[in-house]
Design a protein around this motif. Sequence first.
Motif, PDB file in Angstrom:
ATOM      1  N   GLU A   1       0.829  -1.204   0.000  1.00  0.00           N
ATOM      2  CA  GLU A   1       0.000   0.000   0.000  1.00  0.00           C
ATOM      3  C   GLU A   1       0.869   1.262   0.000  1.00  0.00           C
ATOM      4  OE1 GLU A   1      -2.944  -0.301   3.116  1.00  0.00           O
ATOM      5  OE2 GLU A   1      -3.478   1.808   2.869  1.00  0.00           O
ATOM      6  N   THR A   2       0.319   2.309  -0.591  1.00  0.00           N
ATOM      7  CA  THR A   2       1.031   3.583  -0.707  1.00  0.00           C
ATOM      8  C   THR A   2       0.122   4.707  -0.233  1.00  0.00           C
ATOM      9  OG1 THR A   2       2.363   2.849  -2.568  1.00  0.00           O
ATOM     10  CG2 THR A   2       1.982   5.179  -2.420  1.00  0.00           C
ATOM     11  N   ARG A   3       0.729   5.705   0.402  1.00  0.00           N
ATOM     12  CA  ARG A   3      -0.053   6.884   0.826  1.00  0.00           C
ATOM     13  C   ARG A   3       0.647   8.143   0.357  1.00  0.00           C
ATOM     14  NH1 ARG A   3      -1.746   7.463   7.142  1.00  0.00           N
ATOM     15  NH2 ARG A   3      -2.690   5.427   7.346  1.00  0.00           N
ATOM     16  N   LEU A   4      -0.141   9.128  -0.017  1.00  0.00           N
ATOM     17  CA  LEU A   4       0.416  10.451  -0.294  1.00  0.00           C
ATOM     18  C   LEU A   4       0.215  11.303   0.947  1.00  0.00           C
ATOM     19  CD1 LEU A   4      -0.729  11.249  -3.949  1.00  0.00           C
ATOM     20  CD2 LEU A   4       1.533  10.552  -3.165  1.00  0.00           C
ATOM     21  N   LEU A   5       1.292  11.918   1.423  1.00  0.00           N
ATOM     22  CA  LEU A   5       1.215  12.737   2.631  1.00  0.00           C
ATOM     23  C   LEU A   5       1.556  14.167   2.269  1.00  0.00           C
ATOM     24  CD1 LEU A   5       3.055  10.267   5.024  1.00  0.00           C
ATOM     25  CD2 LEU A   5       0.592  10.560   4.731  1.00  0.00           C
ATOM     26  N   ARG A   6       0.639  15.054   2.580  1.00  0.00           N
ATOM     27  CA  ARG A   6       0.825  16.469   2.234  1.00  0.00           C
ATOM     28  C   ARG A   6       1.298  17.234   3.463  1.00  0.00           C
ATOM     29  NH1 ARG A   6      -0.119  19.754  -1.889  1.00  0.00           N
ATOM     30  NH2 ARG A   6      -0.958  18.036  -3.093  1.00  0.00           N
ATOM     31  N   GLY A   7       2.554  17.588   3.457  1.00  0.00           N
ATOM     32  CA  GLY A   7       3.099  18.391   4.542  1.00  0.00           C
ATOM     33  C   GLY A   7       3.688  17.552   5.676  1.00  0.00           C
TER      34      GLY A   7
ATOM     35  N   GLY B   1      16.029  14.116   2.142  1.00  0.00           N
ATOM     36  CA  GLY B   1      14.874  15.000   2.148  1.00  0.00           C
ATOM     37  C   GLY B   1      13.541  14.313   1.920  1.00  0.00           C
ATOM     38  N   ALA B   2      13.533  12.975   1.883  1.00  0.00           N
ATOM     39  CA  ALA B   2      12.287  12.252   1.601  1.00  0.00           C
ATOM     40  C   ALA B   2      11.347  12.228   2.804  1.00  0.00           C
ATOM     41  CB  ALA B   2      12.602  10.826   1.147  1.00  0.00           C
ATOM     42  N   GLY B   3      11.868  12.598   3.970  1.00  0.00           N
ATOM     43  CA  GLY B   3      10.986  12.690   5.138  1.00  0.00           C
ATOM     44  C   GLY B   3      11.227  11.639   6.213  1.00  0.00           C
ATOM     45  N   LYS B   4      12.384  11.007   6.186  1.00  0.00           N
ATOM     46  CA  LYS B   4      12.677   9.947   7.161  1.00  0.00           C
ATOM     47  C   LYS B   4      12.770  10.514   8.583  1.00  0.00           C
ATOM     48  CE  LYS B   4      16.560   8.886   5.080  1.00  0.00           C
ATOM     49  NZ  LYS B   4      16.558   9.925   4.021  1.00  0.00           N
TER      50      LYS B   4
ATOM     51  N   HIS C   1      10.009  11.537  -2.864  1.00  0.00           N
ATOM     52  CA  HIS C   1       9.484  12.803  -3.354  1.00  0.00           C
ATOM     53  C   HIS C   1       8.463  12.524  -4.448  1.00  0.00           C
ATOM     54  CE1 HIS C   1      13.273  14.271  -1.562  1.00  0.00           C
ATOM     55  NE2 HIS C   1      12.608  15.390  -1.392  1.00  0.00           N
ATOM     56  N   VAL C   2       7.572  13.459  -4.656  1.00  0.00           N
ATOM     57  CA  VAL C   2       6.595  13.344  -5.734  1.00  0.00           C
ATOM     58  C   VAL C   2       6.932  14.410  -6.772  1.00  0.00           C
ATOM     59  CG1 VAL C   2       4.151  13.571  -6.326  1.00  0.00           C
ATOM     60  CG2 VAL C   2       4.824  12.444  -4.200  1.00  0.00           C
ATOM     61  N   GLU C   3       7.193  13.955  -7.991  1.00  0.00           N
ATOM     62  CA  GLU C   3       7.630  14.885  -9.023  1.00  0.00           C
ATOM     63  C   GLU C   3       6.602  15.989  -9.231  1.00  0.00           C
ATOM     64  OE1 GLU C   3       9.325  12.731 -12.444  1.00  0.00           O
ATOM     65  OE2 GLU C   3       9.007  14.631 -13.531  1.00  0.00           O
ATOM     66  N   GLY C   4       7.070  17.213  -9.250  1.00  0.00           N
ATOM     67  CA  GLY C   4       6.182  18.336  -9.539  1.00  0.00           C
ATOM     68  C   GLY C   4       5.453  18.877  -8.331  1.00  0.00           C
ATOM     69  N   ASP C   5       5.540  18.197  -7.177  1.00  0.00           N
ATOM     70  CA  ASP C   5       4.869  18.706  -5.982  1.00  0.00           C
ATOM     71  C   ASP C   5       5.764  18.576  -4.748  1.00  0.00           C
ATOM     72  OD1 ASP C   5       3.184  19.630  -4.074  1.00  0.00           O
ATOM     73  OD2 ASP C   5       1.461  18.425  -4.697  1.00  0.00           O
TER      74      ASP C   5
ATOM     75  N   GLU D   1       5.493  19.740  -1.961  1.00  0.00           N
ATOM     76  CA  GLU D   1       4.761  19.752  -0.685  1.00  0.00           C
ATOM     77  C   GLU D   1       4.207  18.380  -0.308  1.00  0.00           C
ATOM     78  OE1 GLU D   1       5.066  22.339   1.148  1.00  0.00           O
ATOM     79  OE2 GLU D   1       6.176  23.198  -0.532  1.00  0.00           O
ATOM     80  N   VAL D   2       4.532  17.370  -1.095  1.00  0.00           N
ATOM     81  CA  VAL D   2       3.956  16.036  -0.867  1.00  0.00           C
ATOM     82  C   VAL D   2       5.076  14.990  -0.856  1.00  0.00           C
ATOM     83  CG1 VAL D   2       2.462  14.261  -1.897  1.00  0.00           C
ATOM     84  CG2 VAL D   2       1.739  16.640  -1.921  1.00  0.00           C
ATOM     85  N   ARG D   3       4.887  13.951  -0.061  1.00  0.00           N
ATOM     86  CA  ARG D   3       5.766  12.782  -0.111  1.00  0.00           C
ATOM     87  C   ARG D   3       4.908  11.541  -0.300  1.00  0.00           C
ATOM     88  NH1 ARG D   3       8.338  16.646  -0.055  1.00  0.00           N
ATOM     89  NH2 ARG D   3      10.189  17.200   1.142  1.00  0.00           N
ATOM     90  N   ARG D   4       5.471  10.561  -1.000  1.00  0.00           N
ATOM     91  CA  ARG D   4       4.791   9.272  -1.153  1.00  0.00           C
ATOM     92  C   ARG D   4       5.458   8.290  -0.189  1.00  0.00           C
ATOM     93  NH1 ARG D   4       6.198   8.369  -6.029  1.00  0.00           N
ATOM     94  NH2 ARG D   4       4.482   9.419  -7.041  1.00  0.00           N
ATOM     95  N   VAL D   5       4.644   7.592   0.582  1.00  0.00           N
ATOM     96  CA  VAL D   5       5.172   6.584   1.501  1.00  0.00           C
ATOM     97  C   VAL D   5       4.527   5.253   1.151  1.00  0.00           C
ATOM     98  CG1 VAL D   5       5.411   5.868   3.902  1.00  0.00           C
ATOM     99  CG2 VAL D   5       5.441   8.300   3.331  1.00  0.00           C
ATOM    100  N   GLY D   6       5.358   4.287   0.804  1.00  0.00           N
ATOM    101  CA  GLY D   6       4.839   2.972   0.446  1.00  0.00           C
ATOM    102  C   GLY D   6       5.404   1.910   1.367  1.00  0.00           C
ATOM    103  N   ARG D   7       4.556   0.949   1.686  1.00  0.00           N
ATOM    104  CA  ARG D   7       5.056  -0.178   2.490  1.00  0.00           C
ATOM    105  C   ARG D   7       5.506  -1.283   1.548  1.00  0.00           C
ATOM    106  NH1 ARG D   7       1.889  -3.563   7.139  1.00  0.00           N
ATOM    107  NH2 ARG D   7       3.513  -5.114   7.450  1.00  0.00           N
ATOM    108  N   VAL D   8       6.812  -1.506   1.513  1.00  0.00           N
ATOM    109  CA  VAL D   8       7.410  -2.486   0.606  1.00  0.00           C
ATOM    110  C   VAL D   8       7.172  -3.901   1.141  1.00  0.00           C
ATOM    111  CG1 VAL D   8       9.609  -3.240  -0.385  1.00  0.00           C
ATOM    112  CG2 VAL D   8       9.183  -0.801  -0.023  1.00  0.00           C
ATOM    113  N   ARG D   9       7.163  -4.031   2.463  1.00  0.00           N
ATOM    114  CA  ARG D   9       6.998  -5.350   3.074  1.00  0.00           C
ATOM    115  C   ARG D   9       6.246  -5.183   4.388  1.00  0.00           C
ATOM    116  NH1 ARG D   9      12.249  -8.566   5.216  1.00  0.00           N
ATOM    117  NH2 ARG D   9      11.983  -7.271   7.077  1.00  0.00           N
TER     118      ARG D   9
END
Length: 152
Positions: free
Chosen positions: A15-21, A49-52, A138-142, A144-152
Amino acid sequence: MTAPPHPDLPLLPGETRLLRGADEQRALGAELARALPPGAVLFLEGELGAGKTTLTGGLVGALDFADAVTSPTYALMHVYPTPAGRVLHVDAYRVRDPQELYEMDLEDLIAGSRLSVIEWGEGLYGDYPAAPILRLEHVEGDPEVRRVGRVR
Ligand SMILES: Nc1ncnc2c1ncn2[C@@H]1O[C@H](COP(=O)(O)OP(=O)(O)OP(=O)(O)O)[C@@H](O)[C@H]1O
């Protein structure tokens, strides 16, 4: 190390989530802190800078630790003594030889901690098969947003 996978995490595998801010990033960290049991490991992957650090700040904050959380890049490991127990924040990026991690007695440190957040710890994925892996992007073009996905 033989703990079952954690069913109650906010994100399911794949699953993946977009997080704004940064607040949303911290909120996900807080949810994870509440869902992960004592002794659990959380693996994070993500470029500069991905938000870790932000996510880890939310996680530690949810355990009532108020001090600022900073990137462990130059320290290899930060230890946050929260009222709920110690949180380890490890950056394994520059650790080329997994032996180095074993020499730190990391396994014992992890077992005695409330939670361990390990960045770039792929050398340890096999040792902690139940530990979730999150990829932060990072999300290209935005910016203010990061994408967080659970790989496992
Ligand atoms: N979901 C988000 N949306 C927008 N900005 C965010 C989000 N999460 C974090 N940020 C911002 O991105 C910047 C970098 O975040 P952070 O320091 O957590 O990244 P990092 O992955 O730890 O980087 P480093 O590898 O340099 O330690 C910060 O300014 C933070 O506020």
